[in-house]
Write an enzyme that holds these catalytic residues in place. Structure first.
Site, mmCIF file in Angstrom:
data_model
loop_
_atom_site.group_PDB
_atom_site.id
_atom_site.type_symbol
_atom_site.label_atom_id
_atom_site.label_comp_id
_atom_site.label_asym_id
_atom_site.label_seq_id
_atom_site.Cartn_x
_atom_site.Cartn_y
_atom_site.Cartn_z
ATOM 1 N N ARG A 1 2.680 -25.348 -21.832
ATOM 2 C CA ARG A 1 2.254 -24.004 -22.660
ATOM 3 C C ARG A 1 1.407 -23.239 -21.842
ATOM 4 O O ARG A 1 1.814 -22.187 -21.444
ATOM 5 C CB ARG A 1 1.600 -24.352 -23.903
ATOM 6 C CG ARG A 1 1.573 -23.364 -25.151
ATOM 7 C CD ARG A 1 0.614 -22.611 -24.967
ATOM 8 N NE ARG A 1 -0.690 -22.783 -24.782
ATOM 9 C CZ ARG A 1 -1.805 -21.977 -24.660
ATOM 10 N NH1 ARG A 1 -1.660 -20.783 -24.459
ATOM 11 N NH2 ARG A 1 -3.181 -22.644 -24.643
ATOM 12 N N ASP A 2 0.111 -23.553 -21.832
ATOM 13 C CA ASP A 2 -1.003 -22.505 -21.040
ATOM 14 C C ASP A 2 -0.395 -22.363 -19.616
ATOM 15 O O ASP A 2 -0.643 -21.354 -19.096
ATOM 16 C CB ASP A 2 -2.255 -23.426 -21.078
ATOM 17 C CG ASP A 2 -3.278 -22.008 -20.948
ATOM 18 O OD1 ASP A 2 -3.207 -21.348 -20.720
ATOM 19 O OD2 ASP A 2 -4.567 -22.612 -20.702
ATOM 20 N N HIS B 1 -12.198 -27.250 -21.009
ATOM 21 C CA HIS B 1 -10.928 -26.469 -20.662
ATOM 22 C C HIS B 1 -11.462 -25.415 -19.545
ATOM 23 O O HIS B 1 -12.149 -24.550 -19.783
ATOM 24 C CB HIS B 1 -10.520 -25.792 -21.632
ATOM 25 C CG HIS B 1 -9.146 -24.975 -21.230
ATOM 26 N ND1 HIS B 1 -7.911 -25.472 -21.800
ATOM 27 C CD2 HIS B 1 -8.889 -24.053 -20.326
ATOM 28 C CE1 HIS B 1 -6.695 -24.460 -21.361
ATOM 29 N NE2 HIS B 1 -7.423 -23.845 -20.415
ATOM 30 N N HIS C 1 -10.701 -23.445 -15.948
ATOM 31 C CA HIS C 1 -9.887 -22.737 -15.008
ATOM 32 C C HIS C 1 -10.594 -22.696 -13.552
ATOM 33 O O HIS C 1 -11.828 -22.836 -13.452
ATOM 34 C CB HIS C 1 -9.422 -21.326 -15.413
ATOM 35 C CG HIS C 1 -8.631 -21.096 -16.650
ATOM 36 N ND1 HIS C 1 -7.385 -20.439 -16.647
ATOM 37 C CD2 HIS C 1 -8.462 -21.575 -17.798
ATOM 38 C CE1 HIS C 1 -6.694 -20.688 -17.471
ATOM 39 N NE2 HIS C 1 -7.370 -21.351 -18.490
ATOM 40 N N CYS D 1 -3.962 -16.372 -17.617
ATOM 41 C CA CYS D 1 -3.933 -15.745 -18.886
ATOM 42 C C CYS D 1 -3.508 -14.275 -18.870
ATOM 43 O O CYS D 1 -4.230 -13.633 -18.066
ATOM 44 C CB CYS D 1 -5.335 -15.851 -19.560
ATOM 45 S SG CYS D 1 -5.315 -15.008 -21.343
ATOM 46 N N ASN E 1 -5.191 -23.078 -14.544
ATOM 47 C CA ASN E 1 -5.986 -24.391 -14.785
ATOM 48 C C ASN E 1 -6.149 -25.287 -13.833
ATOM 49 O O ASN E 1 -5.759 -25.337 -12.844
ATOM 50 C CB ASN E 1 -5.382 -25.103 -16.185
ATOM 51 C CG ASN E 1 -5.066 -24.076 -17.267
ATOM 52 O OD1 ASN E 1 -5.947 -24.045 -18.289
ATOM 53 N ND2 ASN E 1 -3.852 -23.583 -17.277
#
Length: 299
Positions: free
Chosen positions: A16-17, A206, A208, A239, A248
């Site tokens: 997803r991300d 989370h 990056h 993003c 990430n």
């Protein structure tokens, strides 16, 4: 003496991300093979896709097909930014839904055209409805440290937003260094405060890796008591609404570090590399994570 957990849970966000900002459309079948191989590597919690407008995030246009493939994962998470997305997700039988809000008003407005407060108030009744249906709810807290438009974010503002989500009933907080500007002292400070104030909620860090600080920040979060981390196989990500945000932190680099430190993740690194091999040929950029590159050199 270091205070470190014996086990850590990795929440894989690559499908997803990781893929949402990929320029090339990744074929649905490749995504499904990627997810299946990640599962076989020992990943038990995963962000599979997101129910967002295909106009704004074309990569996620096959969300329904991805979810209905019913991958063999303990917790299958999908992102849904608003009520329309939540309704679409529920139609597929999803049992774990992630919502998101940026601490930064500027970021939130660029992302979903609402202020932080407007988003939160819209989501509160949605969260209540989801909990009545026994749906697992994950709240993703974006720009928890820094914003590309506003700069440094007040720690108290991040903590306040997290508290409001927990009061609203979420099961999990994923607190994100969206543009990769946090340092280990900031990581330790914020996560120590959150662990102290919110001991009964699942807390994820989370990070990056924009400035190659993610592993150091994870190490600091570990010492603050965090034992859940969002990571992305191959370091995929970025993003579309945060200028300068790169991928990430790479799952394989995190797993390697943790296992070398004697912290169990339950993840097979060889199979993780095989998963990255499935998706890398269709990507627009090279996989640059340290462990992956060394694995290809047979070092």
């Amino acid at each position: 003496m270091l205070s470190l957990p014996k086990e850590v849970t990795i929440i894989e966000v690559g499908p997803r991300d990781g893929l949402q900002n990929e320029k090339n459309f990744v074929p649905t079948e490749v995504k499904l093979q990627f997810i299946k191989k990640l599962s076989s590597a020992g990943i038990e919690e995963m962000e599979l896709t997101s129910f967002v407008s295909p106009k704004w995030v074309p990569q996620m246009q096959d969300a329904t097909e991805i979810v209905k493939s019913n991958p063999d994962i303990l917790r299958k998470i999908v992102l849904a930014p608003n009520r329309k997305g939540v309704d679409r997700a529920l139609e597929t039988g999803c049992q774990a839904i992630a919502v998101f809000v940026g601490v930064s008003n500027s970021f939130n407005k660029r992302n979903i055209n609402k202020s932080t407060r407007e988003s939160l108030e819209e989501l509160k009744p949605v969260i209540a409805e989801l909990k009545k249906k026994n749906i697992f709810v994950r709240a993703c807290i974006s720009t928890a440290f820094y914003c590309p438009f506003e700069g440094k974010i007040s720690e108290s503002d991040t903590i306040s937003l997290c508290n409001e989500f927990v009061t609203a009933g979420v099961d999990e907080l994923s607190v994100a260094d969206t543009i990769g500007m946090a340092n280990p002292l900031e990581s330790f400070s914020l996560f120590s405060a959150l662990k102290e104030q919110l001991p009964n909620v699942l807390l994820n860090a989370h990070f990056h890796d924009t400035r190659k600080m993610a592993l150091a920040n994870i190490y600091a979060a570990l010492q603050a008591g965090v034992n859940r981390f969002d990571t992305s196989a191959g370091g995929l990500g970025g993003c579309p609404f945060a200028p300068g945000a790169t991928g990430n932190v790479a799952t394989e680099d995190v797993v390697y570090m943790l296992e070398r430190m004697g912290i169990n993740t339950g993840i097979d690194l060889d199979k993780l590399v095989e998963a990255i091999d499935i998706v890398s040929p269709v990507l627009s950029r090279k996989i640059e994570s340290g462990f992956y590159q060394l694995s290809k050199k047979k070092v």
